[in-house]
Design a protein around this motif. Sequence first.
Motif, PDB file in Angstrom:
ATOM      1  N   HIS A   1       0.796  -1.227   0.000  1.00  0.00           N
ATOM      2  CA  HIS A   1       0.000   0.000   0.000  1.00  0.00           C
ATOM      3  C   HIS A   1       0.832   1.284   0.000  1.00  0.00           C
ATOM      4  N   GLY A   2       2.145   1.154   0.000  1.00  0.00           N
ATOM      5  CA  GLY A   2       2.991   2.325  -0.175  1.00  0.00           C
ATOM      6  C   GLY A   2       3.140   3.219   1.027  1.00  0.00           C
ATOM      7  N   SER A   3       2.779   2.756   2.225  1.00  0.00           N
ATOM      8  CA  SER A   3       2.905   3.604   3.411  1.00  0.00           C
ATOM      9  C   SER A   3       3.197   2.762   4.639  1.00  0.00           C
ATOM     10  N   THR A   4       4.219   3.148   5.381  1.00  0.00           N
ATOM     11  CA  THR A   4       4.494   2.569   6.697  1.00  0.00           C
ATOM     12  C   THR A   4       4.331   3.629   7.783  1.00  0.00           C
ATOM     13  N   TYR A   5       3.723   4.727   7.428  1.00  0.00           N
ATOM     14  CA  TYR A   5       3.580   5.848   8.368  1.00  0.00           C
ATOM     15  C   TYR A   5       2.739   5.442   9.576  1.00  0.00           C
ATOM     16  N   ASP A   6       3.219   5.815  10.745  1.00  0.00           N
ATOM     17  CA  ASP A   6       2.531   5.594  12.017  1.00  0.00           C
ATOM     18  C   ASP A   6       2.328   4.109  12.336  1.00  0.00           C
ATOM     19  N   VAL A   7       3.300   3.290  11.946  1.00  0.00           N
ATOM     20  CA  VAL A   7       3.333   1.880  12.373  1.00  0.00           C
ATOM     21  C   VAL A   7       4.630   1.713  13.156  1.00  0.00           C
ATOM     22  N   PRO A   8       4.636   2.091  14.437  1.00  0.00           N
ATOM     23  CA  PRO A   8       5.894   2.109  15.190  1.00  0.00           C
ATOM     24  C   PRO A   8       6.406   0.736  15.593  1.00  0.00           C
ATOM     25  N   ALA A   9       5.557  -0.287  15.556  1.00  0.00           N
ATOM     26  CA  ALA A   9       5.970  -1.605  16.022  1.00  0.00           C
ATOM     27  C   ALA A   9       4.952  -2.637  15.544  1.00  0.00           C
ATOM     28  N   PHE A  10       5.135  -3.877  15.989  1.00  0.00           N
ATOM     29  CA  PHE A  10       4.157  -4.916  15.684  1.00  0.00           C
ATOM     30  C   PHE A  10       2.894  -4.731  16.518  1.00  0.00           C
ATOM     31  N   ARG A  11       3.078  -4.265  17.760  1.00  0.00           N
ATOM     32  CA  ARG A  11       1.946  -3.947  18.634  1.00  0.00           C
ATOM     33  C   ARG A  11       2.262  -2.673  19.406  1.00  0.00           C
ATOM     34  N   TRP A  12       1.258  -1.816  19.551  1.00  0.00           N
ATOM     35  CA  TRP A  12       1.454  -0.557  20.261  1.00  0.00           C
ATOM     36  C   TRP A  12       0.122  -0.076  20.813  1.00  0.00           C
ATOM     37  N   TYR A  13       0.222   0.827  21.795  1.00  0.00           N
ATOM     38  CA  TYR A  13      -0.974   1.361  22.450  1.00  0.00           C
ATOM     39  C   TYR A  13      -1.280   2.739  21.889  1.00  0.00           C
ATOM     40  N   GLU A  14      -2.548   2.938  21.480  1.00  0.00           N
ATOM     41  CA  GLU A  14      -2.975   4.229  20.962  1.00  0.00           C
ATOM     42  C   GLU A  14      -3.824   4.932  22.018  1.00  0.00           C
ATOM     43  N   LYS A  15      -3.287   6.010  22.550  1.00  0.00           N
ATOM     44  CA  LYS A  15      -3.960   6.696  23.654  1.00  0.00           C
ATOM     45  C   LYS A  15      -5.284   7.317  23.237  1.00  0.00           C
ATOM     46  N   ASP A  16      -5.347   7.865  22.020  1.00  0.00           N
ATOM     47  CA  ASP A  16      -6.568   8.540  21.600  1.00  0.00           C
ATOM     48  C   ASP A  16      -7.730   7.575  21.419  1.00  0.00           C
ATOM     49  N   ARG A  17      -7.424   6.298  21.173  1.00  0.00           N
ATOM     50  CA  ARG A  17      -8.473   5.303  20.987  1.00  0.00           C
ATOM     51  C   ARG A  17      -8.584   4.351  22.170  1.00  0.00           C
ATOM     52  N   GLY A  18      -7.605   4.402  23.072  1.00  0.00           N
ATOM     53  CA  GLY A  18      -7.604   3.490  24.206  1.00  0.00           C
ATOM     54  C   GLY A  18      -7.529   2.040  23.786  1.00  0.00           C
ATOM     55  N   GLU A  19      -6.749   1.762  22.762  1.00  0.00           N
ATOM     56  CA  GLU A  19      -6.736   0.424  22.176  1.00  0.00           C
ATOM     57  C   GLU A  19      -5.314   0.001  21.846  1.00  0.00           C
ATOM     58  N   VAL A  20      -5.052  -1.278  22.032  1.00  0.00           N
ATOM     59  CA  VAL A  20      -3.780  -1.859  21.615  1.00  0.00           C
ATOM     60  C   VAL A  20      -3.924  -2.332  20.174  1.00  0.00           C
ATOM     61  N   MET A  21      -3.075  -1.852  19.311  1.00  0.00           N
ATOM     62  CA  MET A  21      -3.060  -2.280  17.913  1.00  0.00           C
ATOM     63  C   MET A  21      -2.077  -3.433  17.770  1.00  0.00           C
ATOM     64  N   VAL A  22      -2.502  -4.482  17.088  1.00  0.00           N
ATOM     65  CA  VAL A  22      -1.657  -5.644  16.827  1.00  0.00           C
ATOM     66  C   VAL A  22      -1.767  -5.964  15.344  1.00  0.00           C
ATOM     67  N   CYS A  23      -0.649  -5.976  14.649  1.00  0.00           N
ATOM     68  CA  CYS A  23      -0.678  -6.062  13.191  1.00  0.00           C
ATOM     69  C   CYS A  23      -1.341  -7.324  12.660  1.00  0.00           C
ATOM     70  N   ASN A  24      -1.256  -8.438  13.396  1.00  0.00           N
ATOM     71  CA  ASN A  24      -1.883  -9.667  12.898  1.00  0.00           C
ATOM     72  C   ASN A  24      -3.257  -9.903  13.502  1.00  0.00           C
ATOM     73  N   ARG A  25      -3.870  -8.853  14.031  1.00  0.00           N
ATOM     74  CA  ARG A  25      -5.257  -8.929  14.484  1.00  0.00           C
ATOM     75  C   ARG A  25      -6.135  -8.384  13.352  1.00  0.00           C
ATOM     76  N   PRO A  26      -7.176  -9.104  12.944  1.00  0.00           N
ATOM     77  CA  PRO A  26      -7.965  -8.672  11.772  1.00  0.00           C
ATOM     78  C   PRO A  26      -8.471  -7.240  11.853  1.00  0.00           C
ATOM     79  N   THR A  27      -8.983  -6.825  13.017  1.00  0.00           N
ATOM     80  CA  THR A  27      -9.501  -5.459  13.120  1.00  0.00           C
ATOM     81  C   THR A  27      -8.385  -4.428  12.970  1.00  0.00           C
ATOM     82  N   SER A  28      -7.225  -4.715  13.544  1.00  0.00           N
ATOM     83  CA  SER A  28      -6.099  -3.787  13.418  1.00  0.00           C
ATOM     84  C   SER A  28      -5.589  -3.747  11.984  1.00  0.00           C
ATOM     85  N   ALA A  29      -5.502  -4.917  11.341  1.00  0.00           N
ATOM     86  CA  ALA A  29      -5.034  -4.962   9.956  1.00  0.00           C
ATOM     87  C   ALA A  29      -5.962  -4.171   9.046  1.00  0.00           C
ATOM     88  N   ALA A  30      -7.267  -4.297   9.260  1.00  0.00           N
ATOM     89  CA  ALA A  30      -8.221  -3.541   8.449  1.00  0.00           C
ATOM     90  C   ALA A  30      -8.058  -2.042   8.658  1.00  0.00           C
TER      91      ALA A  30
END
Length: 684
Positions: free
Chosen positions: A223-252
């Motif tokens: 998709h031509g962008s790696t912007y704002d992907v600091p790691a495989f998993r990270w915590y987003e304060k504005d959403r109160g959610e842990v993002m995990v790259c191999n989790r379907p909702t996070s990948a979407a």
Amino acid sequence: MGWRRVAGQIGRSVTVWAVSTLTMLLLAGLLPDFRLQSPDGDSATRIAVTAACGAGAFGLLSALVWPVLVRMLLLVPALFLGLLVFFLNGSLLLLALRLNPSGRGEVAPETAVIVAAVMSAVASATGGALAVRDDDAYRRRLLRLADRRRRAALPCASTPGLVCVQLDGVGHDVLTAAVRDGLMPTVARWLAADGVIPPTHRLTAWRTDWSSQTGASQLGILHGSTYDVPAFRWYEKDRGEVMVCNRPTSAAELQRRATARTGEAGLLAVDGASRGNLFSGGAGEQALVLSIATRRRGRENRSRAGYFAYFSDPANAVRTALSFFAEIGREIGQSTRARFAGAHPRVGRGGLYPFVRAFATVVERDVVVAAVMGDLLAGRTAVYADLVAYDEVAHHSGPDSRDARQVLKRLDRSLALIEKAAEHAPRPYRLVVLSDHGQSPGETFRSRYGLTLTDLVRAGSGLPVPRGAGRTPSGAEARAAVRAALGRGDSESGPAPRSEPVVLASGNLGLVSFPDVPHRMTKEEIDARHPALLPTLANHPGIGFLLVRSAEHDGVVLGPCGTEIPLAELAERPGPLARFGPGAIDAVRRTHAFPHTADIMVNSWHDPASGQIHAFEEQIGSHGGLGGAQSRPFLLSPLTLSVPEEHGEALTGAERVHGVLRRWLGELNGPEVPLDADPERRAA
């Protein structure tokens, strides 16, 4: 010529039927619970007729009923599909004997499973042996692996297509060593490693971003962008959610963000296929794609259709199921051998891991390779597929282990199958092989120091740590650092924190966030709240460096002995980043600018001489941060395509790789369309 092909098909079908009949007769003689005659005995002719009718009925049921059963089983979790193959195949045999017009034939249910498996395997081998002698028959056999919808597709172009196969986790140095040692003869032939024939491909190393993992790299490539992907998993304060790259909702969500940022649908937007990936790349044909796994099933969302396309052939199902259980046995044997040999470093490989490994190295590989072969035979313009087998094994056995090297041999055979399918495709293809990252070896942080990164952060924050961790030398050092930073006596503890930190690990990259603070905290704020935390982390021997925001300098890199270097001064004095090689400074600066970078970014120790690191996860082969081979994947491309590096510049970042692949598609007359040219996809 049409009647000759029909006659050939009939002849092969009759041969397979005859071999199946003989197999059934042989099994009836060997297995006590399988009979083809009445209790009083029958003539040899009647027994033969019973076997012939049973084999014919079993073949018809396999051809007609099996695809329906597999379609129904798409609702079953993929990991368990292979476990049901033997049961279903045995059930078809029981039904075939029940429908036998001779009125004979009886088999115990448990024996039916064995008989059906052997008959399917023999029938598959016979059919394959007959087809090898006839190119048209071989082509038709491969076509059956393709999606049935290809018949409704428009005629393909005569210009070359591009197929990209990602060997997940295979670093540049691992690939060159495998070619040198004869483990990958197909790749060696492309590179003309023997010097006898001219090469057809070139090998190029490229460098990942700080986040050296599939989520960032594949998002950038497709998709031509790696912007704002600091790691495989990270915590987003504005959403109160842990993002995990191999989790379907996070990948979407990551795919949506990348699409919005670039304004383009993806690398595969025009007549493309995405197979076994985290992201779709904008492809219209998708199978085993994680980012669409949570959507409602429909015509444009068939992420598991690849299972149906493959397992609708019962012979494929049996062959893969046999390999699945063989791989489980192989893993159990290898882990037992490593344990008794006292191999070091070593991590636990029990529980469900043997099944997970078997799924990644057998089921996922077979389904994805079959889907790619079908895409080639359907003449698709661009195909991108991910084979995760090596990455999974190397995490637990080590990137240079014998276990992982055996997987490379099997991956090479998969590349040979794809190459063979391309020869029968209706258009020429350029085959590109690449990796998304490498892996770096090393003892885990917990194994080396007796405590986890979470334990260390808790100690530095004045929180209680597990007793076991507190008794280790490293745990004692951490507590001593806390007391020294606070100026306290041995009996005193630090101030009670207002909120416990969120500590996440991505290989040897750790992320520490304070969820009750809505913004990214500065070094000054962290020191005021937890005076001992940053010194405790920076001075630990297992930590390489820290990155924190600074009110005075925007951002600073922290190291041992009070080292504090503003980002703007890293070029003149790289400090602890010097041992992490070229590109480390730019990678750290870029990550610092991401909106969701953690309050504290922690990169583990790294030994430049050995390439070893300490993973914060339980992996002896890991990736996700800086240090060693994990940041150096490869790009293997045909010589007929332009050189990847323009103007001699090093290929750095997955976004650059995306640009190279996009350029090659243009050279092959297969340009992509921008996002706004496809309003239906944009609305989705």
